[in-house]
Scaffold this motif. Structure first.
Motif: not given
Ligand code: GLN
Length: 248
Positions: A119-121, A178, A145, A92, A123-124, A181
């Motif tokens: 998604r938002g890796w 998240a 992730d 990714t 912080s999510s 994802s």
């Protein structure tokens, strides 16, 4: 998205499972049929874990395309196993291309793989990560992730949570934290495979005395069945059960 495959059952030569089928994992490393969410090839490394009779599997990982490993045909042609988990990786964006980011991840008798992205890796999922012992985070395989998902699953397994429940609860928690994802997970101990289809394809095929669960069928046999999106599959050589997790 990466491609992965798990097999349990009668011993099979790794080459016959991973290299020689018409649409094998090897071929999927350079010509996948069903990539979603970015990426065209799976050239950022590969890994194979297999069981030898000991509870703990052997694992090989390389940070290079599967097709470039000149040692692989010889190795895979000389090893047979009744439990295998293998993966080819398409990193990714923003995640490192290193050996330790390649699946399968392992601990004790477990092998684990993730096909997808959070998604938002990162912080999510920071709040979920904060539930883990800090030493787990300091020692995680790679800052990815997938490696974090493995820590979350492993932490539940280590407290005695059943494999299917551990995988289901991590998918549910991460999907909530998240949204959007892609969370196709595979977990095996060499006897049972637990897999999830969460916004990416997953297929299962029962064979005589064996079962295989994979991102893509490795041939055109009509015996492949797609796991519906939002479902968890638990497969052994004698049974395949699917349960609904929710709407991705
Ligand atoms: N996000 C994971 C990684 O970068 C898995 C990638 C994928 O499925 N393509 O390793």
């Amino acid at each position: 998205m990466c491609r992965h495959l798990a097999y349990v059952g009668e011993p099979v030569r790794l080459a016959d499972l991973l290299l020689t089928p018409e649409h094998s994992l090897l071929r999927q490393s350079w010509a996948p049929r069903d990539m979603r969410g970015g990426g065209t090839v799976n050239a950022d490394g590969y890994g194979i874990g297999w069981y030898t009779g000991d509870p703990e599997p052997v694992r090989v990982r390389r940070p290079a395309p599967m097709w470039t490993d000149a040692a692989l045909p010889g190795l895979a042609g000389s090893v047979s196993s009744g439990g295998v988990l293998a993966a080819v990786r398409s990193a990714t964006v923003g995640m490192p291309v290193v050996e330790t980011a390649c699946a399968p991840f392992t601990s004790g008798r477990w092998l684990f793989s993730h096909n997808g992205l959070v998604r938002g890796w990162p912080s999510s999922v920071a709040a979920l990560a904060a539930r883990l012992p800090v030493t787990d985070l300091l020692l995680m395989d790679a800052p990815t992730d997938s490696a974090l998902l493995w820590l979350l699953v492993r932490s539940l397994l280590s407290t005695g949570v059943a494999p299917a429940k551990a995988v289901a609860s991590v998918v549910t928690d991460v999907a909530e934290a998240a949204p959007g994802s892609r969370l196709n997970l595979l977990l095996t101990d060499g006897s049972t495979i637990v897999g999830t289809a969460w916004t990416h394809a997953l297929w299962v095929r029962a064979l005589p005395g064996a079962v295989v669960v994979a991102s893509e069928p490795y041939d055109d046999d009509p015996g492949w069945h797609e796991v519906p999106d939002g479902h968890l599959v638990t497969a052994t050589p004698s049974s395949v059960d699917m349960t609904r997790l929710g709407d991705p």
